[in-house]
Design a protein around this motif. Structure first.
Motif, PDB file in Angstrom:
ATOM      1  N   ARG A   1      -7.891  14.321  -2.633  1.00  0.00           N
ATOM      2  CA  ARG A   1      -8.927  13.448  -3.197  1.00  0.00           C
ATOM      3  C   ARG A   1      -8.447  12.832  -4.517  1.00  0.00           C
ATOM      4  NH1 ARG A   1     -12.921  12.753  -0.005  1.00  0.00           N
ATOM      5  NH2 ARG A   1     -13.591  14.414   1.392  1.00  0.00           N
ATOM      6  N   ALA A   2      -7.705  13.586  -5.307  1.00  0.00           N
ATOM      7  CA  ALA A   2      -7.156  13.051  -6.563  1.00  0.00           C
ATOM      8  C   ALA A   2      -6.179  11.915  -6.271  1.00  0.00           C
ATOM      9  CB  ALA A   2      -6.474  14.157  -7.358  1.00  0.00           C
ATOM     10  N   HIS A   3      -5.332  12.092  -5.262  1.00  0.00           N
ATOM     11  CA  HIS A   3      -4.391  11.037  -4.867  1.00  0.00           C
ATOM     12  C   HIS A   3      -5.147   9.785  -4.441  1.00  0.00           C
ATOM     13  CE1 HIS A   3      -2.060   8.904  -1.707  1.00  0.00           C
ATOM     14  NE2 HIS A   3      -1.087   9.003  -2.613  1.00  0.00           N
ATOM     15  N   ALA A   4      -6.173   9.965  -3.615  1.00  0.00           N
ATOM     16  CA  ALA A   4      -6.957   8.827  -3.128  1.00  0.00           C
ATOM     17  C   ALA A   4      -7.634   8.097  -4.290  1.00  0.00           C
ATOM     18  CB  ALA A   4      -7.995   9.303  -2.115  1.00  0.00           C
ATOM     19  N   GLU A   5      -8.178   8.853  -5.220  1.00  0.00           N
ATOM     20  CA  GLU A   5      -8.860   8.252  -6.363  1.00  0.00           C
ATOM     21  C   GLU A   5      -7.887   7.460  -7.234  1.00  0.00           C
ATOM     22  OE1 GLU A   5     -11.069   9.877 -10.311  1.00  0.00           O
ATOM     23  OE2 GLU A   5     -11.745  10.743  -8.408  1.00  0.00           O
ATOM     24  N   LYS A   6      -6.732   8.034  -7.506  1.00  0.00           N
ATOM     25  CA  LYS A   6      -5.731   7.357  -8.338  1.00  0.00           C
ATOM     26  C   LYS A   6      -5.237   6.066  -7.687  1.00  0.00           C
ATOM     27  CE  LYS A   6      -4.145  11.538 -10.587  1.00  0.00           C
ATOM     28  NZ  LYS A   6      -3.058  12.455 -10.883  1.00  0.00           N
ATOM     29  N   GLY A   7      -5.174   6.067  -6.353  1.00  0.00           N
ATOM     30  CA  GLY A   7      -4.686   4.887  -5.655  1.00  0.00           C
ATOM     31  C   GLY A   7      -5.753   3.889  -5.255  1.00  0.00           C
ATOM     32  N   GLY A   8      -7.014   4.294  -5.402  1.00  0.00           N
ATOM     33  CA  GLY A   8      -8.104   3.431  -4.959  1.00  0.00           C
ATOM     34  C   GLY A   8      -8.205   3.381  -3.445  1.00  0.00           C
ATOM     35  N   PHE A   9      -7.704   4.447  -2.789  1.00  0.00           N
ATOM     36  CA  PHE A   9      -7.748   4.524  -1.331  1.00  0.00           C
ATOM     37  C   PHE A   9      -9.001   5.287  -0.905  1.00  0.00           C
ATOM     38  CE2 PHE A   9      -3.125   5.341  -2.413  1.00  0.00           C
ATOM     39  CZ  PHE A   9      -2.726   4.017  -2.278  1.00  0.00           C
ATOM     40  N   PRO A  10      -9.688   4.855   0.146  1.00  0.00           N
ATOM     41  CA  PRO A  10     -10.801   5.669   0.631  1.00  0.00           C
ATOM     42  C   PRO A  10     -10.272   6.943   1.289  1.00  0.00           C
ATOM     43  CG  PRO A  10     -10.427   3.814   2.107  1.00  0.00           C
ATOM     44  CD  PRO A  10      -9.499   3.633   0.933  1.00  0.00           C
ATOM     45  N   ALA A  11     -11.046   7.982   1.191  1.00  0.00           N
ATOM     46  CA  ALA A  11     -10.763   9.236   1.894  1.00  0.00           C
ATOM     47  C   ALA A  11     -12.095   9.690   2.477  1.00  0.00           C
ATOM     48  CB  ALA A  11     -10.177  10.280   0.956  1.00  0.00           C
ATOM     49  N   ASN A  12     -12.502   9.006   3.560  1.00  0.00           N
ATOM     50  CA  ASN A  12     -13.827   9.220   4.120  1.00  0.00           C
ATOM     51  C   ASN A  12     -14.010  10.595   4.738  1.00  0.00           C
ATOM     52  OD1 ASN A  12     -12.983   6.132   4.591  1.00  0.00           O
ATOM     53  ND2 ASN A  12     -15.090   6.303   3.891  1.00  0.00           N
ATOM     54  N   HIS A  13     -12.955  11.117   5.313  1.00  0.00           N
ATOM     55  CA  HIS A  13     -13.032  12.455   5.901  1.00  0.00           C
ATOM     56  C   HIS A  13     -11.660  13.106   5.803  1.00  0.00           C
ATOM     57  CE1 HIS A  13     -14.638  15.665   8.370  1.00  0.00           C
ATOM     58  NE2 HIS A  13     -13.528  15.621   9.078  1.00  0.00           N
TER      59      HIS A  13
ATOM     60  N   ILE B   1       0.844  -1.196   0.000  1.00  0.00           N
ATOM     61  CA  ILE B   1       0.000   0.000   0.000  1.00  0.00           C
ATOM     62  C   ILE B   1       0.880   1.247   0.000  1.00  0.00           C
ATOM     63  CG2 ILE B   1      -1.640   1.344   1.384  1.00  0.00           C
ATOM     64  CD1 ILE B   1      -2.758  -1.430   2.355  1.00  0.00           C
ATOM     65  N   SER B   2       1.916   1.235   0.821  1.00  0.00           N
ATOM     66  CA  SER B   2       2.824   2.380   0.916  1.00  0.00           C
ATOM     67  C   SER B   2       3.546   2.619  -0.405  1.00  0.00           C
ATOM     68  CB  SER B   2       3.851   2.159   2.028  1.00  0.00           C
ATOM     69  OG  SER B   2       3.210   2.041   3.277  1.00  0.00           O
ATOM     70  N   GLN B   3       3.995   1.550  -1.038  1.00  0.00           N
ATOM     71  CA  GLN B   3       4.692   1.681  -2.320  1.00  0.00           C
ATOM     72  C   GLN B   3       3.777   2.251  -3.393  1.00  0.00           C
ATOM     73  OE1 GLN B   3       6.124  -2.357  -2.747  1.00  0.00           O
ATOM     74  NE2 GLN B   3       8.097  -1.865  -1.782  1.00  0.00           N
ATOM     75  N   LYS B   4       2.522   1.794  -3.394  1.00  0.00           N
ATOM     76  CA  LYS B   4       1.554   2.308  -4.368  1.00  0.00           C
ATOM     77  C   LYS B   4       1.333   3.801  -4.146  1.00  0.00           C
ATOM     78  CE  LYS B   4      -2.993   1.330  -6.289  1.00  0.00           C
ATOM     79  NZ  LYS B   4      -4.170   0.455  -6.200  1.00  0.00           N
ATOM     80  N   SER B   5       1.142   4.197  -2.890  1.00  0.00           N
ATOM     81  CA  SER B   5       0.926   5.601  -2.567  1.00  0.00           C
ATOM     82  C   SER B   5       2.124   6.448  -2.983  1.00  0.00           C
ATOM     83  CB  SER B   5       0.666   5.765  -1.065  1.00  0.00           C
ATOM     84  OG  SER B   5       0.484   7.120  -0.740  1.00  0.00           O
ATOM     85  N   CYS B   6       3.313   5.991  -2.677  1.00  0.00           N
ATOM     86  CA  CYS B   6       4.523   6.752  -3.019  1.00  0.00           C
ATOM     87  C   CYS B   6       4.692   6.898  -4.529  1.00  0.00           C
ATOM     88  CB  CYS B   6       5.756   6.092  -2.400  1.00  0.00           C
ATOM     89  SG  CYS B   6       5.850   6.288  -0.611  1.00  0.00           S
ATOM     90  N   GLY B   7       4.344   5.868  -5.282  1.00  0.00           N
ATOM     91  CA  GLY B   7       4.428   5.942  -6.733  1.00  0.00           C
ATOM     92  C   GLY B   7       3.488   7.003  -7.290  1.00  0.00           C
ATOM     93  N   ILE B   8       2.291   7.068  -6.753  1.00  0.00           N
ATOM     94  CA  ILE B   8       1.324   8.078  -7.195  1.00  0.00           C
ATOM     95  C   ILE B   8       1.810   9.465  -6.802  1.00  0.00           C
ATOM     96  CG2 ILE B   8      -1.040   8.925  -6.865  1.00  0.00           C
ATOM     97  CD1 ILE B   8      -1.742   5.864  -6.424  1.00  0.00           C
ATOM     98  N   LEU B   9       2.365   9.583  -5.600  1.00  0.00           N
ATOM     99  CA  LEU B   9       2.888  10.877  -5.151  1.00  0.00           C
ATOM    100  C   LEU B   9       4.007  11.365  -6.066  1.00  0.00           C
ATOM    101  CD1 LEU B   9       2.941  10.289  -1.295  1.00  0.00           C
ATOM    102  CD2 LEU B   9       1.431  11.855  -2.552  1.00  0.00           C
ATOM    103  N   ARG B  10       4.880  10.461  -6.488  1.00  0.00           N
ATOM    104  CA  ARG B  10       5.966  10.839  -7.410  1.00  0.00           C
ATOM    105  C   ARG B  10       5.392  11.385  -8.718  1.00  0.00           C
ATOM    106  NH1 ARG B  10       8.521   6.529  -5.082  1.00  0.00           N
ATOM    107  NH2 ARG B  10       7.769   5.027  -6.615  1.00  0.00           N
ATOM    108  N   ASP B  11       4.334  10.724  -9.216  1.00  0.00           N
ATOM    109  CA  ASP B  11       3.712  11.159 -10.463  1.00  0.00           C
ATOM    110  C   ASP B  11       2.998  12.505 -10.307  1.00  0.00           C
ATOM    111  OD1 ASP B  11       4.590   8.840 -11.685  1.00  0.00           O
ATOM    112  OD2 ASP B  11       2.648   7.816 -11.541  1.00  0.00           O
ATOM    113  N   MET B  12       2.464  12.774  -9.123  1.00  0.00           N
ATOM    114  CA  MET B  12       1.706  14.011  -8.896  1.00  0.00           C
ATOM    115  C   MET B  12       2.621  15.212  -8.667  1.00  0.00           C
ATOM    116  SD  MET B  12      -1.556  12.753  -6.616  1.00  0.00           S
ATOM    117  CE  MET B  12      -2.420  14.330  -6.736  1.00  0.00           C
TER     118      MET B  12
END
Length: 92
Positions: free
Chosen positions: A64-76, A24-35
């Motif tokens: 919210r864009a990061h969460a959407e790209k990663g398929g992570f929930p962002a409930n609040h 999960i962390s690796q996926k998030s970091c990859g998206i962050l690098r792209d953003m």
């Protein structure tokens, strides 16, 4: 730049294996690098059924864009106004 805390409802989060958390962390970091550098992940706290993530970002839409790209929930998502700790109680 503003700091935010994101509450993510993830049933069973506390039972995720170290390998699952790493993935999960690796996926998030990859998206962050792209953003780009305008969004930064500082840390996360994993509880039984939620993950609380602290980010620096220009606005909620970027988070919210990061969460959407990663398929992570962002409930609040809440903007952090200030940080206090035990030293806040001390006289200045």
């Amino acid at each position: 730049m503003p700091k935010y805390i994101i509450e993510r409802e993830i049933p069973g989060a506390g039972a995720l294996s170290p390998q699952e958390l790493q993935g999960i962390s690796q996926k998030s970091c990859g998206i962050l690098r792209d953003m780009g550098p305008q969004i930064q992940w500082l840390e996360s706290y994993v509880t039984d059924d939620k993950v609380y993530c602290v980010y620096i970002a220009p606005d909620e839409a970027t988070l919210r864009a990061h969460a959407e790209k990663g398929g992570f929930p962002a409930n609040h998502i809440a903007r952090i106004k200030t940080v206090i700790d035990p030293t806040t109680a001390e006289n200045q």
